[in-house]
Scaffold this motif. Structure first.
Motif, short mmCIF file in Angstrom:
data_model
loop_
_atom_site.label_atom_id
_atom_site.label_comp_id
_atom_site.label_asym_id
_atom_site.label_seq_id
_atom_site.Cartn_x
_atom_site.Cartn_y
_atom_site.Cartn_z
N ALA A 245 -12.62 -12.17 61.22
CA ALA A 245 -12.73 -12.54 59.81
C ALA A 245 -13.29 -11.38 59.00
O ALA A 245 -12.82 -11.10 57.89
CB ALA A 245 -13.63 -13.78 59.67
N TYR A 246 -14.28 -10.70 59.54
CA TYR A 246 -14.84 -9.53 58.85
C TYR A 246 -13.78 -8.45 58.67
O TYR A 246 -13.66 -7.85 57.59
CB TYR A 246 -16.02 -8.99 59.64
CG TYR A 246 -16.56 -7.69 59.09
CD1 TYR A 246 -17.39 -7.68 57.97
CD2 TYR A 246 -16.25 -6.47 59.70
CE1 TYR A 246 -17.89 -6.50 57.45
CE2 TYR A 246 -16.74 -5.28 59.19
CZ TYR A 246 -17.55 -5.30 58.07
OH TYR A 246 -18.03 -4.12 57.56
N LEU A 247 -13.00 -8.20 59.72
CA LEU A 247 -11.94 -7.19 59.64
C LEU A 247 -10.88 -7.57 58.61
O LEU A 247 -10.37 -6.73 57.88
CB LEU A 247 -11.29 -6.99 61.01
CG LEU A 247 -12.18 -6.47 62.14
CD1 LEU A 247 -11.40 -6.37 63.43
CD2 LEU A 247 -12.79 -5.13 61.76
N ALA A 248 -10.55 -8.87 58.57
CA ALA A 248 -9.52 -9.33 57.64
C ALA A 248 -9.99 -9.23 56.19
O ALA A 248 -9.22 -8.86 55.29
CB ALA A 248 -9.13 -10.77 57.98
N VAL A 249 -11.26 -9.55 55.96
CA VAL A 249 -11.79 -9.54 54.59
C VAL A 249 -12.02 -8.12 54.10
O VAL A 249 -11.69 -7.77 52.96
CB VAL A 249 -13.10 -10.36 54.52
CG1 VAL A 249 -13.77 -10.17 53.16
CG2 VAL A 249 -12.80 -11.83 54.75
N THR A 250 -12.58 -7.28 54.97
CA THR A 250 -12.94 -5.92 54.55
C THR A 250 -11.82 -4.94 54.74
O THR A 250 -11.89 -3.80 54.25
CB THR A 250 -14.16 -5.43 55.34
OG1 THR A 250 -13.82 -5.36 56.74
CG2 THR A 250 -15.35 -6.34 55.13
N ARG A 251 -10.77 -5.33 55.49
CA ARG A 251 -9.67 -4.42 55.83
C ARG A 251 -10.16 -3.18 56.56
O ARG A 251 -9.66 -2.08 56.37
CB ARG A 251 -8.89 -4.01 54.57
CG ARG A 251 -8.16 -5.16 53.91
CD ARG A 251 -7.52 -4.72 52.61
NE ARG A 251 -6.61 -3.58 52.82
CZ ARG A 251 -5.35 -3.67 53.25
NH1 ARG A 251 -4.86 -4.88 53.55
NH2 ARG A 251 -4.59 -2.62 53.38
N VAL A 252 -11.15 -3.38 57.41
CA VAL A 252 -11.68 -2.32 58.26
C VAL A 252 -11.56 -2.76 59.71
O VAL A 252 -12.15 -3.76 60.08
CB VAL A 252 -13.15 -2.01 57.94
CG1 VAL A 252 -13.67 -0.92 58.88
CG2 VAL A 252 -13.32 -1.59 56.50
N PRO A 253 -10.83 -2.03 60.55
CA PRO A 253 -9.99 -0.89 60.20
C PRO A 253 -8.63 -1.36 59.71
O PRO A 253 -8.21 -2.46 60.02
CB PRO A 253 -9.83 -0.14 61.53
CG PRO A 253 -9.86 -1.23 62.54
CD PRO A 253 -10.82 -2.29 62.00
N SER A 254 -7.95 -0.52 58.94
CA SER A 254 -6.61 -0.83 58.44
C SER A 254 -5.67 0.31 58.75
O SER A 254 -5.97 1.47 58.46
CB SER A 254 -6.65 -1.08 56.93
OG SER A 254 -5.34 -1.16 56.41
N THR A 255 -4.55 0.03 59.35
CA THR A 255 -3.58 1.07 59.69
C THR A 255 -2.70 1.41 58.52
O THR A 255 -1.87 2.30 58.61
CB THR A 255 -2.70 0.60 60.85
OG1 THR A 255 -2.04 -0.60 60.45
CG2 THR A 255 -3.48 0.37 62.10
N SER A 256 -2.83 0.72 57.41
CA SER A 256 -1.91 0.94 56.29
C SER A 256 -2.43 2.00 55.32
O SER A 256 -1.73 2.39 54.40
CB SER A 256 -1.70 -0.37 55.52
OG SER A 256 -2.92 -0.84 54.98
#
Length: 257
Positions: A245-256
């Motif tokens: 959930a943290y990754l989804a909200v913060t977009r960390v990490p993001s490959t885009s």
């Protein structure tokens, strides 16, 4: 753990969306939780219900998770980590079926899965000329990637059981062993091939996480703390959900990016 491994950076102007996350500390935290969750959930399911329905349920969840992942057009934290978790459950079951269902000794099953994993790597490299997960931006490459992931989970499960059972180290000392060995790629990445170090660490997270889950959940008479597979699975699932959930909200990490 390895904080970050810069693997095969993409070429300038290559705008295809990657389907896997960047390799950062967050990646290793989620990966570690998924390996432990796969072990504890598999053990819980095969004791809470008949083994055959449990394995079938694990396969269905595995197939659904991969179908969802392949339907994504780019990396999505929920889809990706759900797939990894279900690979963890089914990979554990696949390794256990050989030993429990067919009586294959752990050294033999570990060797077999090691050969399978090596075969996946060889075929992947011959076709794509790289084993970097930062090249996973199209369906064929993703097929190779998930084949390798499944093989690493099955191999790691067999190796973890090999050290704990066959070599009689028990779960706690298996944790100590794998925690020590995983420092090798963490240190060696300064000088060695980063892709090699990544997969070295990736394979080792499985027996490490599985040993931790077994130590927490297994009864005291077999070397565990006796907390139970159900409670351990629930706590691990909650922790992994919070991380994703943290990754989804913060977009960390993001490959885009």
């Amino acid at each position: 753990m390895i904080a970050a491994v810069p693997i095969n950076l993409r070429l300038p102007g290559d705008t295809r969306a990657l389907r896997v996350p960047e390799i950062t500390a967050y990646f290793w935290i989620a990966k570690g939780l998924s390996t432990a969750l796969g072990e504890s959930m598999s053990d819980y399911l095969v004791t809470a219900m008949s083994p055959i329905p449990a394995v079938l349920l694990g396969f269905v969840a595995f197939a659904v998770a991969l179908a969802v992942q392949f339907a994504m057009r780019r990396y999505n934290p929920w889809a990706y980590w759900f797939a990894v978790a279900m690979v963890g459950v089914f990979g554990t079951m696949a390794a256990d079926v050989l030993h429990v269902g067919f009586g294959v000794p752990y050294p033999v099953s570990a060797l077999l899965y090691g050969i399978v994993l090596a075969g996946v790597y060889v075929l992947w490299f011959r076709v794509e000329r790289t084993l970097s997960i930062h090249s996973v931006d199209r369906p064929r490459r993703e097929v190779f990637y998930w084949a390798a992931v499944v093989a690493t989970f099955a191999l790691g499960t067999a190796v973890g059981d090999l050290t704990a059972m066959t070599l009689h180290l028990g779960y706690f000392w298996s944790i100590v062993l794998f925690a020590a060995v995983i420092t090798i790629p963490a240190v060696g990445r300064r000088w060695w091939n980063p892709i090699f170090c990544f997969w070295f660490a990736y394979v080792l997270t499985r027996p490490l996480g599985a040993s931790i889950a077994d130590w927490l959940g297994k009864p005291a008479d077999v070397g565990g703390l006796g907390l139970g597979g159900g409670p351990v699975s629930a706590v691990l699932a909650a922790l992994m959900t919070a991380v994703v959930a943290y990754l989804a909200v913060t977009r960390v990490p993001s490959t885009s990016d």
